[in-house]
Design a protein around this motif. Structure first.
Motif, PDB file in Angstrom:
ATOM      1  N   ASP A 109       0.861  -1.187   0.000  1.00 39.56           N
ATOM      2  CA  ASP A 109       0.000   0.000   0.000  1.00 39.56           C
ATOM      3  C   ASP A 109       0.894   1.233   0.000  1.00 39.56           C
ATOM      4  N   ASP A 119      -3.300   0.674  -3.478  1.00 43.54           N
ATOM      5  CA  ASP A 119      -3.074  -0.688  -2.984  1.00 43.54           C
ATOM      6  C   ASP A 119      -2.452  -1.474  -4.137  1.00 43.54           C
ATOM      7  N   ASP A 178      -8.410  -2.269   1.120  1.00 45.21           N
ATOM      8  CA  ASP A 178      -9.278  -3.384   1.514  1.00 45.21           C
ATOM      9  C   ASP A 178      -8.783  -4.088   2.784  1.00 45.21           C
ATOM     10  N   GLY A 179      -7.535  -3.840   3.148  1.00 42.61           N
ATOM     11  CA  GLY A 179      -7.016  -4.398   4.402  1.00 42.61           C
ATOM     12  C   GLY A 179      -7.776  -3.881   5.610  1.00 42.61           C
ATOM     13  N   ASP A 209      -4.009  -8.314   5.620  1.00 40.59           N
ATOM     14  CA  ASP A 209      -3.526  -7.563   4.453  1.00 40.59           C
ATOM     15  C   ASP A 209      -2.927  -6.254   4.966  1.00 40.59           C
TER      16      ASP A 209
HETATM   17 MN    MN Z   1      -5.066  -4.862  -0.198  1.00 39.53          MN
END
Ligand code: MN
Length: 402
Positions: free
Chosen positions: A21, A34, A190-191, A229
């Protein structure tokens, strides 16, 4: 004017070996990227894209400036991945909010995004998602094929339908943000959004004790939930805000509307493009094989000559006596020799067809048959022909030579 305060943090998480990221924030621009790709390629794609979007936005603080900067980043990442083998397959999401000048020279917040990083707006503790994920599972939710609950656990929820550096062309979602003073914006990778549900995000992002505290609590909550993540968060709070007189909400694409969306996965994200040229290559090879086969059949069909009768005479034909597929034999030379002037055994042989490698050989053979016929005849033969001329009968005696 529009003014904001912000806090940002990125964390490797608990499972990943690298943090792919990247983020950037200042008084007019906030970006999260990302990155994805083997080795360090994801970091390269993310860092490159952030740098190019920053530069582009500095040059033109407008919606066009933002969109063109992302298009430029896409081209740069695609080209770099082509030139550098270790970077093959890299790409990145981009989500950015910039304070852009609109047509009336009013500064308004504009959201641009590609991929599955998200933007939420918070007002009075309530959370509203501003961005749509460009992932297979989420596209299916929008199409009604999956429920949001099914999508949350669907194996293709991480498979992106759009990304920076994936294709030569890119479609970018652009939307004006209409906010009031005190509203917050949450940008995240999205982590964060995969680990925390909407209620938790809303509660932690709305924490009143300063933006830094809220960002810290979001990151640590995502780690407590698993931290599978990289986690990136930017939290913005508006101190002063304009609303655009001409709000925008559209997808700006450098390509004509796609007929088939390209899907990708972690092992081979360039599936779509790769498949396209591979299919082309296979088609080319296939066409070559077909053309080669036709050439071989054509050659075989017309590789030999044979003798046969053409009416009363013996002729040389090119081809196979019974033909090959659609190739029929063709008469190439008429010897002029009468078919009746053959020994019975040769006549049978002729009927059974005699192959010869060339027209000359075939002609020579026809002549030898004719000669054999003459030789087999009784020696100088004497015939008596009676002709009637003008009613006067005359008798001529001729000696026929062989
Ligand atoms: Mn990610």
């Amino acid at each position: 004017m529009t003014r904001w305060r912000y806090a940002a943090a990125t964390d490797i998480g608990l499972v990943r070996q690298t943090n792919q990221d990247a983020l950037y924030a200042d008084d007019t621009l906030a970006i999260i990227a990302d990155g994805m790709g083997g080795h360090a390629a994801g970091e390269v794609a993310a860092a490159m894209s952030i740098e190019l979007v920053r530069e582009g936005f500095r040059a033109s603080q407008s919606v066009e400036g933002l969109v063109e900067a992302i298009q430029g980043a896409n081209t740069a990442v695609v080209n770099d991945a082509r030139e550098t083998p270790e970077h093959f397959g890299m790409g990145t999401t981009i989500i950015a909010v910039g304070l852009t000048y609109d047509f009336e020279d009013v500064v308004v917040p504009t959201l641009v995004h590609v991929g599955d990083s998200r933007a939420y707006q918070l007002r009075d503790g309530a959370l509203r998602q501003l961005s749509e994920d460009h992932s297979v599972a989420e596209e299916w939710v929008r199409m009604g094929r999956l429920t949001p609950e099914e999508a949350a656990v669907h194996p293709r929820r991480h498979q992106l339908t759009r990304g920076v550096g994936v294709e030569d062309t890119i479609a970018i979602d652009v939307a004006s943000i209409s906010a009031v003073v005190g509203d917050r914006l949450l940008l995240c990778s999205d982590g964060l959004s995969n680990e925390l549900d909407g209620d938790t995000l809303a509660r932690l992002a709305s924490k009143p004790n300063g933006l830094e505290m809220a960002v810290e609590s979001l990151v640590s909550a995502a780690k407590v939930a698993g931290g599978r993540d990289n986690i990136s968060v930017i939290l913005i709070e508006f101190d002063e805000v304009n609303v655009s007189a001409t709000p925008i909400r559209r997808t700006m694409s450098t390509a004509p509307p796609p007929v088939v969306t390209n899907t990708r996965n972690s092992s081979g994200r360039r599936h779509g493009r790769w498949l396209t040229w591979r299919v082309g290559l296979v088609a080319l090879i296939f066409a070559g094989v077909i053309a080669g086969g036709v050439a071989v059949i054509h050659w075989y069909a017309y590789s030999t000559y044979y003798l046969s009768t053409d009416g009363p005479t013996i002729a040389v034909y090119q081809g196979q006596p019974s033909g090959v597929l659609w190739y029929r034999p063709v008469m190439v030379y008429d010897t002029g020799l009468l078919a009746t002037r053959l020994r019975p055994s040769d006549a049978r042989l002729l009927a059974a067809t005699i192959s010869e490698p060339s027209v000359h050989a075939a002609r020579r053979y026809a002549k030898s048959l004719n000669r054999a016929w003459h030789l087999s005849r009784p020696k100088p033969a004497t015939t008596t022909t009676t002709t009637t001329l003008r009613g006067a009968p005359t008798t001529t005696t001729t000696v026929k030579k062989g």
